[in-house]
Write an enzyme that holds these catalytic residues in place. Sequence first.
Site, short mmCIF file in Angstrom:
data_model
loop_
_atom_site.label_atom_id
_atom_site.label_comp_id
_atom_site.label_asym_id
_atom_site.label_seq_id
_atom_site.Cartn_x
_atom_site.Cartn_y
_atom_site.Cartn_z
N ASP A 193 0.82 -1.21 0.00
CA ASP A 193 0.00 0.00 0.00
C ASP A 193 0.86 1.26 0.00
O ASP A 193 0.53 2.25 -0.65
CB ASP A 193 -0.90 0.03 1.25
CG ASP A 193 -1.78 -1.19 1.38
OD1 ASP A 193 -1.35 -2.29 0.96
OD2 ASP A 193 -2.89 -1.07 1.92
N GLU A 248 -6.92 -10.79 -4.50
CA GLU A 248 -6.78 -11.87 -3.53
C GLU A 248 -7.85 -12.96 -3.66
O GLU A 248 -7.93 -13.85 -2.83
CB GLU A 248 -6.77 -11.28 -2.12
CG GLU A 248 -5.54 -10.40 -1.88
CD GLU A 248 -5.59 -9.66 -0.56
OE1 GLU A 248 -6.64 -9.72 0.12
OE2 GLU A 248 -4.59 -9.00 -0.21
N GLN A 274 -10.66 -6.94 -6.46
CA GLN A 274 -10.20 -5.56 -6.54
C GLN A 274 -9.48 -5.30 -7.86
O GLN A 274 -9.28 -6.20 -8.66
CB GLN A 274 -9.24 -5.29 -5.38
CG GLN A 274 -7.97 -6.12 -5.43
CD GLN A 274 -7.25 -6.22 -4.11
OE1 GLN A 274 -7.55 -7.09 -3.32
NE2 GLN A 274 -6.30 -5.32 -3.89
#
Length: 799
Positions: free
Chosen positions: A388, A517, A631
């Site tokens: 991140d 994921e 995502q």
Amino acid sequence: MIAGGEPIYPVEEWTVTETIFDKSTNYRNETTFSLSNGYIGTRGTFEEAYNFDIDTGLEGNFVNGFYESEKIRYGEANFGSPLYSQSLLNLPNLKETKLFVDGEEFSMEKGTVAEYARVLDMKEGILRRGLVWTSPGGKSVQICTERLVSFEMEHIIATRYEVEPLNFSGEIRFVSKLQGNVENHTRKTNPIVDYGPFGRKLEAEKLGQEETLLYYEGTTQTSKLTVGCGSSHKVMVDGIPIAAYMDAPAVRETKRKCTIQGDVSELEAFISFEIAAQKRVPVSLEKMICYATSLEIKKEELECFVKEELKRAETIGYERLRRYQKNYLEKFWETADIRIKGEESDALIQGLHFNLFHIFQSAVRGGKHGMGAKGLSGEGYEGHYFWDTEMYVLPVFIYTAPETARRLMDFRYETLDQARERARILGHDKGALFPWRTINGEEASTYYPLGTAQYHINADIAYALSLYLQVTGDKEYLKNKGIELLIETARIWADVGSFAECKDGRYCICCVTGPDEYNVLVDNNFYTNLMAREHLKDAAGAVRWMMKEEPAAYRALKERLDFKDEELIRWDEITGKMYFPYDGERKIYPMDDGFMMRKPWDEEKIPEEKRAWLYENYHPLFIMRHRMSKQADAILGMYLHSNLFTEEEIRRNYDFYQEVTLHHSSLSTCIFGIVACDIGRVEEAYKYFMESARMDLDDHHNNFYAGIHAANMAGTWQMTVNGFGGMRCQGGRLTFKPGLPEKWESYAFKVQYQECVLEVSVEKESVRFSLLGGHSICFYVNGEKIELNEGKREWSGNR
């Protein structure tokens, strides 16, 4: 309408205000009002503390990098699985200050509270609370508290607690405590973790009180790290130190006094200050709190260091620390602030300020540690550092606070040896493989399909480094640290894959996990292969630059790293033959070789209450066999390297991934919004922006209690600047393609680029670029080359 409904807090440009105390929302609000300076973090708990249960509050105080380990219990362990956990440890609390008004203890839940407001001032970096409290016995006092985590002194938290009797003269008593019996809320904040830390993990070795000072020293049971912490105190009456006030003739005649007492028990210590107060004369307690650890200071020197820092802070004083805090933040906002005019702009500006404030205060300034996905605001993710930082947070600082960006990158350089060791465990004879999640530089991910298999972390770090070098032109950093990082991380790509005959000799990378994921251990993840190829290009380019510009330094590095010319040749070959999965019928890049074979996802078959928490409700195999994505994955690669694709290619892939992406990660919507801007769908982008801009401030995911979502917070800046502003720095060129949502009249932002400050102002029909600092800058607007210099500092054109 703001996504998620009405705002939780009043809409204010530079502040966040709580006007009603509600125990049921307290846990969340503690994160909202948390403070940090990148070294210390403290949650927004009340000074008087409270006896809440595990679901309504967490007294949290953290030092970046200070963790406890537990031996991990595996049902079936794999070779190379981490043996010990790493969890950011909740440390002894020194904020607690009890207030007694003529013997009655102040509490938000007793007596009567009026004129209550708790305010986070994001311009000054101060947390304030004000109220009028009337005790059950009828005594009324005005209470004002302030707290800051100092940017001037990274080890210091400074507080001021002021009480003014409104309808009486009588006794005011402050009781300042040191609470050593603290523990993490592991079951609440990390419910799927089975290894702790459970219970108290610090063993107290020193606990004492002398005059107006408290001190604690303790060592963790397993990691054997030591923390030293203490507090010093100064009582003021009507703004005058108590000693001087008591010496005044008028006060001596009334026989006013201040009585100080203290005591120490096994895990607690306190100092009590009892003042004979006068009606309408404010009494205040200024408290300095210091934390330091054996990570930076030798254990035997901790006590001396803490006491000296407390003396220094007391000498500097609360007022000077507060002024420095304001000045420090002013410098950041001078570049980082974003201005928007239009419908809903007030709420959006508050959201942007909130997001930028939290990531800025969370960023380490010493270069010794990383930045966790939750900053230092809570225990979520056990305080671990992820990708991140590099992909979401660092780009913001590269353009707004490059010194902060450089220090964040230093953490990866400082943990390069651990990454080398990890590469050997994974079977790579050369190079470095950075961990998926960590605090101390070692891998802490216990489930390798979602963790260690995410090899793209190497390329993410290289991307952030390359962006930093392009934007800043910092060749010294490349020579001294960057080149080594690029070479060691690039070596992994040359070893992990192979030239596959079944793919016409193309270079394939098998059994990895991309950012998504829900699709793990796949072959030829598009994002991973794309980022690996560009990583190798950047590494090869840096090596050739060193050969030419710094031959002596390159020869020394080559010898130290045992770098061979053949490696550079192999990188070039891989770059030219990298394989990418492609669907010829839809003309899109699937996420991996098997993505189009998987069973289509049917959302209607999933109960609504289970949709956002798939891994908590379904076996991983059920999830992984479906064609859907958690995502942004492939689409993230297309954003980062948009110059390598045509607009039509990006459009086709965007449409496809909109169909299959569930956005179950806070990292996702901002990326889709940016790509929507790239293909001219500004209104679609605006919808994504609305979902991201106030995600934490309005707690859209109902999990803000565990800490901030730093990546999404940074993503909203990227969405404004890289999305609507269309800014990119690719191939050494700074480019813009500005767009404007229908609901906005205008917006403006600033960026730093190669020692220049450039302001970009976008309106309905026009766009203006102004050179505010520096000598000259070259950039492109919708393909047109623009040069600004001291003779021409502004350019305007049609949007």
